[in-house]
Design a protein around this motif. Structure first.
Motif, PDB file in Angstrom:
ATOM      1  N   GLN A  42     -13.918  25.061 -19.359  1.00  0.00           N
ATOM      2  CA  GLN A  42     -14.073  23.725 -19.194  1.00  0.00           C
ATOM      3  C   GLN A  42     -14.696  23.430 -18.066  1.00  0.00           C
ATOM      4  OE1 GLN A  42     -13.073  21.714 -21.933  1.00  0.00           O
ATOM      5  NE2 GLN A  42     -12.825  20.184 -20.341  1.00  0.00           N
ATOM      6  N   LYS A  59     -18.909  22.755 -17.967  1.00  0.00           N
ATOM      7  CA  LYS A  59     -19.402  21.501 -18.524  1.00  0.00           C
ATOM      8  C   LYS A  59     -20.075  20.910 -17.619  1.00  0.00           C
ATOM      9  CE  LYS A  59     -16.458  21.621 -22.538  1.00  0.00           C
ATOM     10  NZ  LYS A  59     -15.462  20.994 -23.262  1.00  0.00           N
ATOM     11  N   ASN A  65     -19.097  20.111 -28.152  1.00  0.00           N
ATOM     12  CA  ASN A  65     -17.967  20.736 -27.255  1.00  0.00           C
ATOM     13  C   ASN A  65     -17.924  20.135 -25.951  1.00  0.00           C
ATOM     14  OD1 ASN A  65     -15.906  22.733 -28.712  1.00  0.00           O
ATOM     15  ND2 ASN A  65     -17.959  23.199 -29.537  1.00  0.00           N
ATOM     16  N   GLY A  66     -18.650  19.202 -25.827  1.00  0.00           N
ATOM     17  CA  GLY A  66     -18.995  18.543 -24.252  1.00  0.00           C
ATOM     18  C   GLY A  66     -19.929  19.021 -23.437  1.00  0.00           C
ATOM     19  N   PHE A  67     -20.848  19.985 -23.931  1.00  0.00           N
ATOM     20  CA  PHE A  67     -21.896  20.517 -22.950  1.00  0.00           C
ATOM     21  C   PHE A  67     -23.159  19.592 -23.112  1.00  0.00           C
ATOM     22  CE2 PHE A  67     -19.394  24.186 -23.495  1.00  0.00           C
ATOM     23  CZ  PHE A  67     -19.114  24.734 -22.059  1.00  0.00           C
ATOM     24  N   ASN A  68     -23.872  19.844 -21.957  1.00  0.00           N
ATOM     25  CA  ASN A  68     -25.073  18.824 -21.900  1.00  0.00           C
ATOM     26  C   ASN A  68     -26.164  19.710 -21.964  1.00  0.00           C
ATOM     27  OD1 ASN A  68     -26.959  16.779 -21.125  1.00  0.00           O
ATOM     28  ND2 ASN A  68     -26.681  17.391 -18.745  1.00  0.00           N
TER      29      ASN A  68
END
Length: 221
Positions: free
Chosen positions: A68, A71, A89-92
């Motif tokens: 987490q 991120k 999975n919420g990564f940029n």
């Protein structure tokens, strides 16, 4: 086409990938010529940008309990599947390309003032670290998975072989030779791993398993 074309996949395909080939008159033999396993690692001294050049590295990092915390970082990655996995999975992901050499070029030309943490495997190529070192870019490397070769002797005659990584090629060649078989490769780096004597090489338009299968079907139509 009435006769089935026997092909070897150097990795076990998903049921739908296999079915696509079988529906196009291929008899498919599949074996995993490499095995990967995640490693334990510490998430310390993480720089402001993260580099992933494989899905295996991304999968290993996603399993880390402190994942987490990463991120907030920008991601530079190789491969559309790696990009998709990280974004889901919420990564940029700010930069994605098909080859490590292209990523090295973009970073050294455009993002040279940034710092990076490269999540890698034990058999990774020198391409990226070498380019970053030469450009004096601040980076560190954390090994997060291990690839081992699992060579096997193929006892059946095949007309074509599907290769998905340089280590897959290396593993295959430990116990087999390539004679007249047509070699379908997922990308340039994989094709470069083949012996210079091999002339029958077709490289997928995009570096994905589906594209390798597509090329194979097109070739035998």
């Amino acid at each position: 086409m009435s006769n089935l074309v026997t092909i070897l996949s150097t990795k076990v395909l998903s049921p739908s990938q296999r079915e696509t080939l079988e529906n196009n008159y291929f008899s498919v033999i599949e074996e995993d010529f490499i095995a990967t396993k995640n490693q334990n690692f510490e998430l310390t001294e993480i720089n402001s940008n993260l580099i992933f050049t494989s899905q295996n590295a991304a999968q290993s990092v996603l399993l880390h309990p402190k994942c987490q915390e990463l991120k907030s970082k920008n991601i530079f990655c190789v491969g559309i599947k790696t990009k998709a996995l990280l974004e889901e999975n919420g990564f940029n992901v700010i930069v994605y390309v098909d080859y490590a050499a292209d990523l090295a070029e973009i970073i050294t030309l455009i993002y040279a003032n940034e710092s990076y943490t490269f999540f890698s495997g034990n058999l990774r190529k020198e391409t990226l670290p070498k380019a970053l070192k030469e450009a004096k870019i601040k980076f560190n490397e954390i090994q997060v998975y291990e690839t081992s070769l699992t060579p096997k002797k193929v006892k059946v005659a095949v007309e074509a072989i599907l290769f998905f990584s340089p280590s897959g090629v290396e593993s295959y060649l430990k116990k087999n030779t390539i004679k007249k078989e047509l070699c379908f490769c997922i990308g340039e780096t994989t094709a470069d791993a083949l012996p210079k004597t091999v002339k029958n090489i077709i490289i997928a338009a995009q570096p994905s398993i589906e594209d390798v299968i597509e090329e194979c079907i097109e070739e035998y139509k």
